[in-house]
Design an enzyme around this catalytic site. Sequence first.
Site, PDB file in Angstrom:
ATOM      1  N   SER A   1     -52.796  62.921  13.256  1.00 60.20           N
ATOM      2  CA  SER A   1     -52.769  63.031  14.706  1.00 60.20           C
ATOM      3  C   SER A   1     -53.645  64.275  15.425  1.00 60.20           C
ATOM      4  O   SER A   1     -53.126  64.696  16.220  1.00 60.20           O
ATOM      5  CB  SER A   1     -51.484  62.998  15.413  1.00 60.20           C
ATOM      6  OG  SER A   1     -50.732  61.705  14.949  1.00 60.20           O
TER       7      SER A   1
ATOM      8  N   GLU B   1     -52.313  65.946   4.655  1.00 64.05           N
ATOM      9  CA  GLU B   1     -52.115  65.137   5.594  1.00 64.05           C
ATOM     10  C   GLU B   1     -50.466  64.550   5.569  1.00 64.05           C
ATOM     11  O   GLU B   1     -50.153  63.678   4.732  1.00 64.05           O
ATOM     12  CB  GLU B   1     -52.922  63.662   5.413  1.00 64.05           C
ATOM     13  CG  GLU B   1     -54.441  64.164   5.556  1.00 64.05           C
ATOM     14  CD  GLU B   1     -54.864  62.829   5.977  1.00 64.05           C
ATOM     15  OE1 GLU B   1     -55.797  62.914   6.955  1.00 64.05           O
ATOM     16  OE2 GLU B   1     -54.856  61.725   5.160  1.00 64.05           O
TER      17      GLU B   1
ATOM     18  N   ASN C   1     -62.252  59.864   9.200  1.00 69.63           N
ATOM     19  CA  ASN C   1     -62.119  58.655   8.524  1.00 69.63           C
ATOM     20  C   ASN C   1     -61.701  57.277   9.258  1.00 69.63           C
ATOM     21  O   ASN C   1     -60.885  57.285   9.864  1.00 69.63           O
ATOM     22  CB  ASN C   1     -60.740  58.951   7.952  1.00 69.63           C
ATOM     23  CG  ASN C   1     -60.061  57.669   7.057  1.00 69.63           C
ATOM     24  OD1 ASN C   1     -60.792  56.698   6.917  1.00 69.63           O
ATOM     25  ND2 ASN C   1     -58.838  57.866   6.643  1.00 69.63           N
TER      26      ASN C   1
ATOM     27  N   HIS D   1     -55.608  58.858  -0.209  1.00 70.93           N
ATOM     28  CA  HIS D   1     -55.238  58.778   1.115  1.00 70.93           C
ATOM     29  C   HIS D   1     -53.901  58.131   1.248  1.00 70.93           C
ATOM     30  O   HIS D   1     -53.431  57.153   0.326  1.00 70.93           O
ATOM     31  CB  HIS D   1     -56.118  57.953   2.122  1.00 70.93           C
ATOM     32  CG  HIS D   1     -55.653  58.057   3.617  1.00 70.93           C
ATOM     33  ND1 HIS D   1     -54.754  57.289   4.029  1.00 70.93           N
ATOM     34  CD2 HIS D   1     -56.069  58.820   4.478  1.00 70.93           C
ATOM     35  CE1 HIS D   1     -54.600  57.861   5.285  1.00 70.93           C
ATOM     36  NE2 HIS D   1     -55.499  58.458   5.574  1.00 70.93           N
TER      37      HIS D   1
ATOM     38  N   LYS E   1     -61.392  54.497   8.615  1.00 66.48           N
ATOM     39  CA  LYS E   1     -60.423  53.237   8.103  1.00 66.48           C
ATOM     40  C   LYS E   1     -61.060  51.767   8.212  1.00 66.48           C
ATOM     41  O   LYS E   1     -62.256  51.756   7.892  1.00 66.48           O
ATOM     42  CB  LYS E   1     -59.038  53.238   8.669  1.00 66.48           C
ATOM     43  CG  LYS E   1     -58.552  54.989   8.638  1.00 66.48           C
ATOM     44  CD  LYS E   1     -57.028  54.780   9.076  1.00 66.48           C
ATOM     45  CE  LYS E   1     -56.614  56.570   8.910  1.00 66.48           C
ATOM     46  NZ  LYS E   1     -55.220  56.753   9.153  1.00 66.48           N
TER      47      LYS E   1
ATOM     48  N   GLY F   1     -51.439  58.672  12.307  1.00 68.71           N
ATOM     49  CA  GLY F   1     -51.302  57.731  13.416  1.00 68.71           C
ATOM     50  C   GLY F   1     -50.048  57.697  14.014  1.00 68.71           C
ATOM     51  O   GLY F   1     -49.709  56.684  14.981  1.00 68.71           O
TER      52      GLY F   1
ATOM     53  N   GLU G   1     -52.370  55.901   2.934  1.00 66.88           N
ATOM     54  CA  GLU G   1     -52.436  54.341   3.120  1.00 66.88           C
ATOM     55  C   GLU G   1     -52.819  53.694   1.638  1.00 66.88           C
ATOM     56  O   GLU G   1     -52.285  52.647   1.454  1.00 66.88           O
ATOM     57  CB  GLU G   1     -53.300  54.183   4.245  1.00 66.88           C
ATOM     58  CG  GLU G   1     -52.681  54.437   5.636  1.00 66.88           C
ATOM     59  CD  GLU G   1     -53.818  54.650   6.692  1.00 66.88           C
ATOM     60  OE1 GLU G   1     -54.893  54.755   6.335  1.00 66.88           O
ATOM     61  OE2 GLU G   1     -53.355  55.408   7.473  1.00 66.88           O
TER      62      GLU G   1
HETATM   63  P1  PGA Z   1     -54.868  59.934  12.374  1.00 67.25           P
HETATM   64  O1  PGA Z   1     -55.278  59.723  10.564  1.00 67.25           O
HETATM   65  O2  PGA Z   1     -55.637  61.042  12.670  1.00 67.25           O
HETATM   66  O3  PGA Z   1     -55.249  58.751  13.039  1.00 67.25           O
HETATM   67  O4  PGA Z   1     -53.400  60.586  12.416  1.00 67.25           O
HETATM   68  C1  PGA Z   1     -55.668  60.576   9.859  1.00 67.25           C
HETATM   69  C2  PGA Z   1     -55.931  60.118   8.666  1.00 67.25           C
HETATM   70  O5  PGA Z   1     -55.129  59.154   8.282  1.00 67.25           O
HETATM   71  O6  PGA Z   1     -56.933  60.730   7.745  1.00 67.25           O
END
Ligand code: PGA
Length: 250
Positions: A213, A167, A9, A95, A11, A173, A97
């Site tokens: 992460s 997730e 992803n 997601h 983003k 993140g 976010e």
């Molecule tokens: P990350 O994000 O691997 O940077 O923690 C995962 C995601 O949001 O799909």
Amino acid sequence: MSRKIVAGNWKMNKSIAETHALVQELNEMARAWPSDVKVIISPPMLYLTQVAVNVEDNLHVAAQNCHAEKSGAYTGEVSAAQLKSSEINFCILGHSERRQYFGETDASVNAKVKSCLAEGVTPIVCIGELLEERETGKEFTIVEAQLRGGLKGLSSAEIEKCIVAYEPVWAIGTGKTASSDQAQEIHAFIRTKLAELSSQEAADKISILYGGSCKPANSKEIFSKPDVDGGLIGGASLNASDFNALINSY
Ligand code: PGA
């Protein structure tokens, strides 16, 4: 059919030049990827069609969101039908976010999941609890509610076509990863719930990805768990060698 998937992803990252450069690096690596692992990348919406025509056959492309309606006066939006017409066959939905910053709810995710399935776009349905929800022991309740809400009204055959991504929001993140045992515990729970919503046979075919992460240093351990079928990778998918290492950690 293998359940193994590694999805990146991206983003809201990268210019078009950087996108082409990363796709080229991945294309060169793609020949050596294990044939039983499906690899998906999800660049920003603006670049999807250009990426889709430039990727190797074993590198698939996903959108990061879509609109639930097929067409109409929805300024700034893109429908699942439009994704399909551009040969984009996967779409990340719900997601954290999108839930946090854009008011996405289980009901809106559900409408988008239905729209994707109607168009033949595979939804990657994201669920996961917040830190305070885990600290107060609510992770199973939250995850079950998001799963049931996101998949509401789907037939067993439709549920079988979905990909689920667990997730935990506190791991996205942040550099904090769920332990492999924590991931396995929730993934096994999700599979049990999927079996209740469809059938055991269907649930056994559904890929459940871990996200948060995930990086080359921890992916081998996490992916080794029986109900973890791969990862939805944010930060580490922006770098070809890290993403390649994640794919090859299987
Ligand atoms: P990350 O994000 O691997 O940077 O923690 C995962 C995601 O949001 O799909």
